[in-house]
Design a protein around this motif. Structure first.
Motif, PDB file in Angstrom:
ATOM      1  N   ASN A  86       0.874  -1.100   0.116  1.00 57.35           N
ATOM      2  CA  ASN A  86       0.081   0.089   0.036  1.00 57.35           C
ATOM      3  C   ASN A  86       0.990   1.209   0.146  1.00 57.35           C
ATOM      4  O   ASN A  86       0.918   1.714   0.998  1.00 57.35           O
ATOM      5  CB  ASN A  86      -1.022  -0.015   1.128  1.00 57.35           C
ATOM      6  N   ILE A  87       1.322   1.615  -1.217  1.00 64.14           N
ATOM      7  CA  ILE A  87       2.473   2.718  -1.132  1.00 64.14           C
ATOM      8  C   ILE A  87       1.713   3.837  -1.836  1.00 64.14           C
ATOM      9  O   ILE A  87       0.674   3.629  -2.411  1.00 64.14           O
ATOM     10  CB  ILE A  87       3.558   2.273  -2.125  1.00 64.14           C
ATOM     11  N   THR A  88       2.451   5.209  -1.445  1.00 65.48           N
ATOM     12  CA  THR A  88       2.025   6.444  -2.238  1.00 65.48           C
ATOM     13  C   THR A  88       2.771   6.634  -3.574  1.00 65.48           C
ATOM     14  O   THR A  88       3.555   5.695  -3.708  1.00 65.48           O
ATOM     15  CB  THR A  88       2.426   7.488  -1.278  1.00 65.48           C
ATOM     16  N   ASP A  89       2.531   7.532  -4.435  1.00 75.74           N
ATOM     17  CA  ASP A  89       3.392   7.793  -5.559  1.00 75.74           C
ATOM     18  C   ASP A  89       4.604   8.073  -5.099  1.00 75.74           C
ATOM     19  O   ASP A  89       5.595   7.729  -5.823  1.00 75.74           O
ATOM     20  CB  ASP A  89       2.600   9.003  -6.169  1.00 75.74           C
ATOM     21  N   GLU A  90       5.033   8.857  -4.201  1.00 76.34           N
ATOM     22  CA  GLU A  90       6.265   9.123  -3.659  1.00 76.34           C
ATOM     23  C   GLU A  90       6.832   7.825  -3.203  1.00 76.34           C
ATOM     24  O   GLU A  90       8.028   7.684  -3.738  1.00 76.34           O
ATOM     25  CB  GLU A  90       6.404   9.916  -2.540  1.00 76.34           C
ATOM     26  N   GLN A  91       6.349   7.001  -2.471  1.00 78.33           N
ATOM     27  CA  GLN A  91       7.032   5.652  -2.297  1.00 78.33           C
ATOM     28  C   GLN A  91       7.256   4.918  -3.537  1.00 78.33           C
ATOM     29  O   GLN A  91       8.472   4.393  -3.424  1.00 78.33           O
ATOM     30  CB  GLN A  91       6.354   4.883  -1.201  1.00 78.33           C
ATOM     31  N   GLN A  92       6.378   4.871  -4.463  1.00 75.30           N
ATOM     32  CA  GLN A  92       6.802   4.231  -5.613  1.00 75.30           C
ATOM     33  C   GLN A  92       7.834   4.830  -6.323  1.00 75.30           C
ATOM     34  O   GLN A  92       8.729   4.078  -6.818  1.00 75.30           O
ATOM     35  CB  GLN A  92       5.426   4.026  -6.343  1.00 75.30           C
ATOM     36  N   THR A  93       7.888   5.978  -6.327  1.00 70.99           N
ATOM     37  CA  THR A  93       8.834   6.580  -7.261  1.00 70.99           C
ATOM     38  C   THR A  93      10.237   6.518  -6.551  1.00 70.99           C
ATOM     39  O   THR A  93      11.227   6.175  -7.094  1.00 70.99           O
ATOM     40  CB  THR A  93       8.612   8.131  -7.216  1.00 70.99           C
ATOM     41  N   ALA A  94      10.116   6.502  -5.300  1.00 69.73           N
ATOM     42  CA  ALA A  94      11.489   6.130  -4.208  1.00 69.73           C
ATOM     43  C   ALA A  94      12.201   4.855  -4.589  1.00 69.73           C
ATOM     44  O   ALA A  94      13.193   4.594  -5.112  1.00 69.73           O
ATOM     45  CB  ALA A  94      11.426   6.571  -2.968  1.00 69.73           C
ATOM     46  N   PHE A  95      11.141   3.592  -4.530  1.00 72.05           N
ATOM     47  CA  PHE A  95      11.487   2.189  -4.743  1.00 72.05           C
ATOM     48  C   PHE A  95      11.911   1.974  -6.266  1.00 72.05           C
ATOM     49  O   PHE A  95      13.003   1.595  -6.282  1.00 72.05           O
ATOM     50  CB  PHE A  95      10.324   1.418  -4.579  1.00 72.05           C
ATOM     51  N   SER A  96      11.175   3.031  -7.287  1.00 71.04           N
ATOM     52  CA  SER A  96      11.687   2.587  -8.718  1.00 71.04           C
ATOM     53  C   SER A  96      13.232   3.147  -8.758  1.00 71.04           C
ATOM     54  O   SER A  96      13.961   2.566  -9.478  1.00 71.04           O
ATOM     55  CB  SER A  96      10.807   3.520  -9.438  1.00 71.04           C
TER      56      SER A  96
END
Ligand code: OGA
Ligand code: MN
Length: 298
Positions: free
Chosen positions: A49-59
């Protein structure tokens, strides 16, 4: 806690456990996931359950982000629902409501239902895609993946020799045209100028060869168009036979990562005029063209 991967399909696809994508990853986990993508082609993470910011950071652990822009879509900046780093793969407009049946953006996005590899219409095509299922559908709306390495390996030698040095033109004009969407403005046509890609590529991370197919292909260089496209159609049919295909039935907060260099994918139909499917993609840029673009002038 160290990430673990279990293969969930006879030829590819791994399921990753013991990792929380809301948190920064250890170098060890990044390595395991990167090697997992090279080996399995597709990785499935559940319950993220990630935010756009967390998705971007992971990517960003896997390279530079490729930004969706006007060479990827017909949606104008002012009509975008998501930030500049996110590709909006939903069926929604800026008001978070499903796009109307005749909305140009909806019709354009229906091109995702054809087998393709992301950004194969760019000179430097995408490396990985990371798709997060924020709101998923009960019925339909699966994503299917096909392993282009297994498909290459299964070709007979004559076909391998035939396609070894072939180069194709890729463009959004072609994939959208296949579904009958050809009302593009002068500016859109210019944004979607075809690019060249090799038909066979070798994945530098796994050393495996794959067929670089995509609905964006509209020509094989040096062949009459119908001849080239009938070959592409045959190869695509062969490469997407059931044994090479994994169907991902989405659960909310799944994240699926794939290597565009060695797999194709497509979205399956659902009642997109009435239901909400909110999917958000980040994309990792590739590092080089697959072929010199100068050949296009011939
Ligand atoms: C994509 C894509 C398919 C889907 O995100 O690049 O093609 O099922 N998605 O939404
Ligand atoms: Mn796609």
């Amino acid at each position: 806690m160290t990430a673990k991967i279990k293969q969930i399909h006879p030829v590819f696809v791994g399921e990753v456990s013991d990792v929380d994508l809301r948190e920064p990853l250890s170098a060890e986990d990044v390595r395991i996931i990167d090697e997992g993508i090279a080996q399995y082609g597709v990785l499935v993470f559940h319950g993220q359950n990630i935010t756009d910011e967390q998705q971007t950071a992971f990517s960003r652990n896997f390279g530079e982000l490729e930004l969706p822009g006007k060479i990827s879509n017909i949606t104008k900046d002012q009509d975008r629902r998501l930030g500049p780093e996110m590709a909006d793969v939903s069926n929604l407009g800026k008001d978070h409501q499903p796009l109307d049946r005749n909305d140009r953006a909806r019709m354009f996005n229906l091109g995702n239902r054809l087998w393709h590899s992301d950004s194969s219409y760019k000179v430097v095509p995408a490396k990985y895609s990371l798709l997060s299922g924020r709101i998923v559908t009960e019925e339909g709306g699966e994503t299917q993946f096909a392993d282009m390495r297994a498909a290459y390996d299964a070709l007979d030698q004559k076909t391998k020799d035939l396609i070894e040095d072939m180069v194709c033109e890729h463009s959004l004009i072609y994939s959208r045209g296949t579904l009958g969407f050809d009302e593009l403005s002068e500016e859109e046509l210019k944004n979607f100028t075809p690019v060249l890609q090799s038909l066979v590529r070798t994945n530098p991370d796994s050393g495996r060869k794959s067929i670089y197919l995509s609905a964006h292909i509209g020509r094989i260089i040096g062949a009459p168009r119908p001849e080239g496209l009938s070959l592409i159609r045959d190869l695509t049919e062969d490469a997407t036979r059931p044994e090479f295909v994994y169907t991902h039935k989405w659960q909310q907060y799944d994240l699926v990562v794939w290597d565009n260099r060695s797999t194709m994918h497509r979205a399956r139909a659902f009642d997109d005029v009435n239901e909400i499917r909110d999917m958000r993609r980040t994309t990792i840029a590739g590092d080089a063209p697959t072929v010199e673009q100068a050949v296009a002038a011939e």
